[in-house]
Scaffold this active site. Structure first.
Site, mmCIF file in Angstrom:
data_model
loop_
_atom_site.group_PDB
_atom_site.id
_atom_site.type_symbol
_atom_site.label_atom_id
_atom_site.label_comp_id
_atom_site.label_asym_id
_atom_site.label_seq_id
_atom_site.Cartn_x
_atom_site.Cartn_y
_atom_site.Cartn_z
ATOM 1 N N ASN A 64 0.821 -1.219 0.000
ATOM 2 C CA ASN A 64 0.000 0.000 0.000
ATOM 3 C C ASN A 64 0.855 1.269 0.000
ATOM 4 O O ASN A 64 0.604 2.197 -0.770
ATOM 5 C CB ASN A 64 -0.940 0.003 1.212
ATOM 6 C CG ASN A 64 -1.963 -1.121 1.132
ATOM 7 O OD1 ASN A 64 -2.037 -1.807 0.117
ATOM 8 N ND2 ASN A 64 -2.732 -1.312 2.192
ATOM 9 N N HIS A 80 -18.225 34.944 -31.210
ATOM 10 C CA HIS A 80 -19.411 34.246 -31.743
ATOM 11 C C HIS A 80 -19.149 33.714 -33.151
ATOM 12 O O HIS A 80 -20.083 33.559 -33.934
ATOM 13 C CB HIS A 80 -20.636 35.167 -31.768
ATOM 14 C CG HIS A 80 -20.855 35.927 -30.496
ATOM 15 N ND1 HIS A 80 -21.662 35.483 -29.486
ATOM 16 C CD2 HIS A 80 -20.329 37.102 -30.052
ATOM 17 C CE1 HIS A 80 -21.655 36.345 -28.486
ATOM 18 N NE2 HIS A 80 -20.835 37.333 -28.802
ATOM 19 N N SER A 88 -9.305 11.326 -48.829
ATOM 20 C CA SER A 88 -10.526 10.556 -48.656
ATOM 21 C C SER A 88 -10.455 9.335 -49.558
ATOM 22 O O SER A 88 -9.887 9.397 -50.648
ATOM 23 C CB SER A 88 -11.733 11.418 -49.024
ATOM 24 O OG SER A 88 -12.819 10.601 -49.420
ATOM 25 N N LYS A 115 -10.084 15.594 -51.646
ATOM 26 C CA LYS A 115 -10.125 15.923 -50.227
ATOM 27 C C LYS A 115 -8.755 15.931 -49.568
ATOM 28 O O LYS A 115 -7.885 15.126 -49.871
ATOM 29 C CB LYS A 115 -10.995 14.906 -49.478
ATOM 30 C CG LYS A 115 -12.477 15.139 -49.678
ATOM 31 C CD LYS A 115 -12.970 16.357 -48.906
ATOM 32 C CE LYS A 115 -13.050 16.030 -47.455
ATOM 33 N NZ LYS A 115 -14.318 16.239 -46.841
ATOM 34 N N ASN A 118 -7.913 16.318 -45.492
ATOM 35 C CA ASN A 118 -8.506 16.527 -44.172
ATOM 36 C C ASN A 118 -7.408 16.664 -43.126
ATOM 37 O O ASN A 118 -6.422 15.945 -43.170
ATOM 38 C CB ASN A 118 -9.410 15.351 -43.797
ATOM 39 C CG ASN A 118 -10.510 15.134 -44.827
ATOM 40 O OD1 ASN A 118 -11.039 16.095 -45.384
ATOM 41 N ND2 ASN A 118 -10.830 13.884 -45.100
ATOM 42 N N GLU A 144 -8.057 16.939 -35.920
ATOM 43 C CA GLU A 144 -9.329 16.326 -35.530
ATOM 44 C C GLU A 144 -9.107 15.285 -34.427
ATOM 45 O O GLU A 144 -9.913 15.160 -33.502
ATOM 46 C CB GLU A 144 -9.995 15.678 -36.742
ATOM 47 C CG GLU A 144 -10.499 16.720 -37.736
ATOM 48 C CD GLU A 144 -10.925 16.103 -39.057
ATOM 49 O OE1 GLU A 144 -11.558 15.044 -39.049
ATOM 50 O OE2 GLU A 144 -10.603 16.694 -40.107
ATOM 51 N N LYS A 155 -4.502 3.207 -12.331
ATOM 52 C CA LYS A 155 -3.376 3.311 -13.273
ATOM 53 C C LYS A 155 -3.774 3.463 -14.745
ATOM 54 O O LYS A 155 -3.189 4.320 -15.430
ATOM 55 C CB LYS A 155 -2.428 2.130 -13.079
ATOM 56 C CG LYS A 155 -1.413 2.436 -11.999
ATOM 57 C CD LYS A 155 -1.005 1.223 -11.228
ATOM 58 C CE LYS A 155 -1.036 1.468 -9.747
ATOM 59 N NZ LYS A 155 -2.219 0.953 -9.056
HETATM 60 N N1 ARG Z 1 -1.569 -3.653 -7.331
HETATM 61 C C1 ARG Z 1 -2.037 -2.949 -6.176
HETATM 62 C C2 ARG Z 1 -2.541 -1.572 -6.574
HETATM 63 O O1 ARG Z 1 -2.158 -1.105 -7.590
HETATM 64 C C3 ARG Z 1 -0.930 -2.793 -5.200
HETATM 65 C C4 ARG Z 1 -1.382 -2.662 -3.806
HETATM 66 C C5 ARG Z 1 -1.994 -3.945 -3.367
HETATM 67 N N2 ARG Z 1 -2.270 -3.927 -1.971
HETATM 68 C C6 ARG Z 1 -3.026 -4.875 -1.438
HETATM 69 N N3 ARG Z 1 -3.224 -4.778 -0.182
HETATM 70 N N4 ARG Z 1 -3.547 -5.831 -2.132
HETATM 71 O O2 ARG Z 1 -3.317 -0.959 -5.890
#
Ligand code: ARG
Length: 447
Positions: free
Chosen positions: A93, A139, A266, A272, A274, A279, A314
């Site tokens: 953690n 505008h 295109s 065309k 583009n 975009e 992540k």
């Molecule tokens: N892969 C976990 C995450 O990204 C890491 C932490 C996991 N901790 C746990 N107590 N299972 O959050």
């Protein structure tokens, strides 16, 4: 469950930060005597070798080991007996919280640099087209004339604020969570300040900065949200810039010619061209906003402290980083290839009604109250439309009938050079201010 819960396919890109964190942690354990010096060095050497393997693409990632942390620790255990001691006084953690902070400090620095380079490309375009004046729009209707550089500097202001926001996120990330353990720290005699210093979590004076509450430290994902917010806003700015370029390159405007390398044709219409690059930048900004929303929703209902939900932080964070980075790169490349069409810009800005407001100012300087002057020029514009005569070609006698405040010299107002020159205040598009802004942006965008 394995396939469902593994994160190594995504968090393996944290490996360099995870290894840096583990090396600092091992050095600290050796320093306070929780492991021997020899064990500490063996762990350091083992981690260095693993990083080399990972960077060479030779490392065998195993989803059965769940995440980047377990993969690296298990690989270390195969090389170094002391690896069994590395996780002393640590939890995944506080480990993952540290990895994310290290990653975000890096990501902010990279994005700041990419936005700087995009800014430099914009500045170069402003320099190369310094003599072009275009209508400014409100505008999406022609409003008042501005040098093209003034418009491009407006883009630079947006991107510079983004760079400032990213610097703030990096500063907020600069606190070390290691030592928070799973939730309540540890009874072992660790030295949090030593680890923080070793990882560069220090203030301007080199003093270590450590998080102040072990529960918050493992529960907190504010930084991910702040980063995604900064990226979403940068993406929004890049999208607005892209939209300007798309408009300017349409046949209706033709202020700008697209670079071939950043456009496509295109499959059906042979004529065309583009501006797909722009975009896509506009499209990616939607994704960046989605990432921010994902993170806010991810965290909002979680009870204190760490919950496995947080592993889902992540993908959006990495995606916000990658997409913002490539958008900035593509914009820099595209801008460098955009050719401005002098004749088309000159024709657009020759519209005399763009200087109607300057005619109001003319009357105001002759003592007419603003509202009355505004009304009089409005009537003059209506008259020019009724007669089919451009505003600057009306007869003085006709104008005098509209309002007696018009003098013999009223038509002098319809001169672009004069109109711009009069705009002398800070932030205005007059030539002296434009020169100042060229110098200012040259300074601000210097590495
Ligand atoms: N892969 C976990 C995450 O990204 C890491 C932490 C996991 N901790 C746990 N107590 N299972 O959050």
């Amino acid at each position: 469950m394995l396939a469902f819960s593994e994160s190594v396919s995504i968090d393996r890109r944290l490996a360099p930060f995870d290894i840096a964190g583990s090396k600092a942690h091992a050095a600290m354990l050796a320093r306070v005597g929780l492991i021997t010096r020899a064990q500490g060095s063996a762990i350091q050497r083992g981690l260095d070798a693993i990083l080399v393997e990972i960077q060479a693409g030779r490392f065998k990632w195993d989803t059965a080991l769940e995440d980047v942390h377990m993969n690296i620790e298990r690989a270390l255990a195969r090389r170094v007996p002391a690896a069994e001691r590395l996780h002393t006084a640590r939890s995944r953690n506080d480990q993952v919280a540290t990895d994310i902070r290290l990653f975000l400090k890096h990501a902010c620095a990279v994005l700041r640099e990419k936005l700087r380079l995009a800014g430099l490309a914009i500045l170069a375009s402003a320099r190369a087209n310094a003599d072009i004046v275009i209508p400014g729009y409100t505008h999406l209707q022609r409003a008042q004339p501005v040098p093209l550089s003034h418009h491009l500097f407006a883009w630079l202001e947006m991107l510079e604020r983004d760079r400032g926001r990213l610097a703030v996120v990096a500063a907020n990330a600069n606190w070390c969570p290691l030592g928070s353990g799973a939730i309540a720290g540890t009874t072992l005699p660790i030295d949090r300040e030593f680890t923080a210093r070793a990882l560069g979590f220090v203030d301007a004076k080199g003093r270590p900065q450590v998080t102040q509450n072990s529960m918050d430290a493992v529960a907190d994902r504010d930084l991910c949200i702040e980063f995604a917010a900064a990226a979403a806003l940068a993406g929004t700015h890049l999208s607005r810039i892209a939209e300007d370029l798309i408009l300017w390159s349409s046949a209706e405007f033709r202020f700008a010619e697209l670079p071939e390398a950043f456009s496509t044709g295109s499959s059906l219409m042979p004529q065309k061209k583009n501006f797909d690059a722009c975009e896509l930048i506009r499209g990616k900004s939607a994704r960046l906003q989605g990432n921010l929303h994902t993170l806010l929703t991810l965290v909002k209902g979680l009870p204190m402290t760490y919950n496995r939900d947080l592993q889902e932080d992540k993908p959006p964070v990495f995606d916000s980083f990658d997409q913002t980075a490539i958008c900035a790169d593509v914009l820099a490349g595209a801008i460098a290839g955009v050719r401005f069409n002098k004749e088309r810009c000159a024709a657009a800005v020759a519209d005399p009604s763009l200087l109607a407001t300057d005619l109001v100012d003319y009357l105001v300087l002759r003592g007419v109250p603003f509202r009355e002057a505004h009304h009089a020029v409005g009537a003059a514009v209506a008259l020019s439309e009724r007669k089919g005569v451009p505003l600057n070609r009306l007869a003085t006698a006709d104008l005098r009938e509209v309002h007696p405040g018009f003098g013999k010299d009223w038509a002098k107002v319809f001169n672009l050079g004069r109109a711009l020159k009069g705009r002398t205040g800070t932030g205005m598009p007059g030539p002296a201010q434009i020169r100042r802004q060229f110098a200012r942006w040259g300074r601000l965008l210097k590495s």
